[in-house]
Enzyme design. Structure first.
Site, PDB file in Angstrom:
ATOM      1  N   GLU A 192       1.591  -0.475  -5.067  1.00  0.00           N
ATOM      2  CA  GLU A 192       0.580   0.802  -5.161  1.00  0.00           C
ATOM      3  C   GLU A 192       1.537   1.916  -5.480  1.00  0.00           C
ATOM      4  O   GLU A 192       1.893   2.451  -4.394  1.00  0.00           O
ATOM      5  CB  GLU A 192      -0.461   0.646  -4.415  1.00  0.00           C
ATOM      6  CG  GLU A 192      -1.564   2.027  -4.382  1.00  0.00           C
ATOM      7  CD  GLU A 192      -2.488   2.420  -3.405  1.00  0.00           C
ATOM      8  OE1 GLU A 192      -3.454   2.939  -3.632  1.00  0.00           O
ATOM      9  OE2 GLU A 192      -1.853   2.518  -2.088  1.00  0.00           O
ATOM     10  N   ASP A 215       1.037  -1.029  -0.009  1.00  0.00           N
ATOM     11  CA  ASP A 215      -0.020  -0.036   0.182  1.00  0.00           C
ATOM     12  C   ASP A 215       0.929   1.177  -0.075  1.00  0.00           C
ATOM     13  O   ASP A 215       1.923   1.328   0.925  1.00  0.00           O
ATOM     14  CB  ASP A 215      -0.896  -0.088   1.247  1.00  0.00           C
ATOM     15  CG  ASP A 215      -1.993   1.070   1.347  1.00  0.00           C
ATOM     16  OD1 ASP A 215      -2.860   1.268   0.473  1.00  0.00           O
ATOM     17  OD2 ASP A 215      -1.650   2.085   2.133  1.00  0.00           O
TER      18      ASP A 215
END
Length: 535
Positions: free
Chosen positions: A263, A213
């Protein structure tokens, strides 16, 4: 149909996999308490195997106060009780693998929960303590330290709230997201050691990969300069120190045969590609394709740019239409503005769901025909639209930190409909689910779509099963009228997508493999329709 396309021991499975994103809280409720859980996922593994996916990516399932949907982690080695137990997670990983489905877990390295033991110890220890060195604590500016240490903006689109919170002892701490998510100090060796141990912990439990993330945000300029001073390089986005972190992570992953997907939101293709060098991340999400409007020229440019930026480092592209943060495809493609931008989200945007569904069906065939890996967000295979959540039921902090202007991300996180005739569309809850299902949700239920040869679910199952027809060769664009995308893969199969205003003639082919909608009486491809052809 319904079989993963990669052998259990194929080391390169990730290069062309179909990976299904599971937002556990909304997938299936096994214990009836209104929240999806691992027990619910385990009961639906046969469904996922029947869909034919190669792997499951789970959003964070760790112990969390859920101030940001689980992305505020209090303990990476414990499953949140709302979802189950660590033993149940281990069973799920093993049971999925028996069906030929691998597991990818989500790691959130930029920050932790304010309930994490490290942060609680830092609060207790006070200013200047070693415990606070694991985070970014600073004195404030101004005569009495009453002003934040710098002018950095929140990473929540539309938010005007500060990224610094002041404590009673006078120190401020940094949180690029909510105050309940303090940023870690990645210059501290203990932070790096802890995360490498977390990777080992999950690889040893059988996971095949890790999604990272906010992968470009970890490293911070130690000076913490104001953005208004235009510092170069950027003080907290895409700093060169990140690459040393991911090289160390890659060593851990290689020891277990694991893979990474990052990401990484970056506008610079060359900077983006650096994360995909052979000794760093295996793959990264392709957000230019996800946010691209339904326009033939823009889509082709996005595809070409994506393939070009991956080619120098030999990494496969990833193709994503939607995820747990983004307006669902059916809704987005049914609007006047078919692009996606967090800053443009508003309540009450007019939507033509019939048009959006037709385009989403075509986009499914387009994405599944492209070279690389495809990520499918739960419910996309059902053609679910974005739900508008009543104001009193919204839970997403993005909504509240925008002062109520942003509808937030809950609309794409509504619990899935499984059985039309059961309460809450068969999600499994005895009580109202954690987010309300809108009227008519049962019409999208799995049991209905399984019996309908023209359903979105049937289209996805057929497309995933037929995807190997394209082989593993490169993409070659074919001559086509304006507004039409046509390409072949290794001279084996062709994909044609008509975004023009009039029907398009199909190129020469031996057989129609699949189409997102019926051809017209003359055998032409209607507007907003895609077809797969055997060469």
């Amino acid at each position: 149909m319904g079989q993963p396309t990669h052998a259990p021991n194929d080391p390169d499975w990730w290069r062309s996999a179909v990976i299904y994103q599971v937002y556990v809280r909304s997938f299936a409720d096994g214990d009836g308490d209104g929240t999806g859980d691992l027990a619910g996922v385990r009961t639906r593994l046969p469904y996922l195997a029947g869909l034919g996916v190669d792997a499951l990516w789970f959003n964070p399932w760790y112990l969390s106060p859920m101030k940001d949907g689980g992305y505020d982690v209090a303990d990476y080695r414990t499953i949140d009780p709302a979802f189950g137990t660590l033993a149940e997670a281990e069973k799920l990983i093993a049971e999925a693998r028996e069906l030929g489905i691998r597991t990818i877990v989500d790691i959130v390295p930029n920050h932790v929960s304010d309930q994490h033991p490290w942060f609680r110890a830092a609060l207790a220890a006070g200013p200047g303590s070693p415990e606070r060195e694991l985070f970014h604590f600073r004195p404030g500016r101004g005569a009495h330290g009453e002003l934040p240490p710098n002018d950095w903006p929140s990473q929540f689109a539309g938010s005007t709230e500060p990224v610094w919170t002041r404590l009673p002892d006078g120190d401020w701490y940094l949180h690029l997201f909510t105050p309940e998510q303090p940023d870690l100090n990645w210059a501290h060796p203990a932070v790096r050691r802890e995360h490498e141990d977390i990777l080992r912990f999950w690889f040893e439990r059988g996971v095949a990969g890790v999604r990272i993330d906010s992968a470009a945000l970890l490293a911070k300029d130690p000076r913490l300069p104001d953005l208004a001073s235009r510092p170069q390089p950027h003080p907290f986005v895409d700093r060169d120190e990140l690459h040393g972190i991911y090289r160390s992570w890659r060593t851990v992953a290689d020891a277990y045969g694991g893979v990474f997907v990052g990401e990484v939101w970056l506008p610079d293709p060359e900077r983006f590609a650096r994360y995909l060098r052979p000794d760093e991340l295996h793959t990264a999400f392709n957000f230019s394709f996800l946010s691209c409007p339904w326009d033939a020229g823009r889509l082709r440019a996005s595809i070409d740019t994506t393939l070009a930026e991956h080619a120098p480092v030999g990494a496969p592209a990833t193709w994503v239409l939607c995820n747990h943060d983004v307006t669902r495809t059916v809704t987005r493609y049914g609007r006047e503005d078919t692009a996606f931008d967090f800053a443009a989200k508003t309540f009450g945007t007019p939507t033509d769901l019939a048009l959006g569904t037709r385009r989403a069906r075509a986009a499914a065939l387009l994405s599944l025909a492209l070279p690389g890996a495809v990520y499918l967000y739960q419910g996309e295979e059902l053609g679910l639209p974005e739900a508008e959540i009543p104001a009193g039921r919204i839970q997403d902090p993005m909504h509240f930190r925008s002062g109520g202007a942003d509808p937030g991300r809950d609309g794409c996180r509504v619990p899935l409909p499984w059985a039309a005739g059961l309460p809450h569309a068969g999600f499994g809850s005895r009580e109202e689910p954690w987010l309300p299902q809108p009227p008519g949700w049962a019409s999208y239920a799995v049991d209905r779509q399984q019996r309908d040869p023209g359903s979105m679910l049937t289209l996805y199952r057929e497309a995933i099963a037929l995807r190997p027809e394209f082989g593993d060769g490169p993409l070659t664009w074919l001559p086509a009228p304006e507004g039409v995308l046509a390409f072949s893969r290794a001279d084996r199969a062709l994909c044609v997508v008509n975004l023009a205003a009039t029907p398009a003639r199909l190129p020469a082919h031996s057989r129609l493999l699949l189409s997102s909608g019926p051809l017209d009486e003359a055998g032409r491809l209607p507007r907003d329709t895609a077809a797969w052809l055997r060469a």
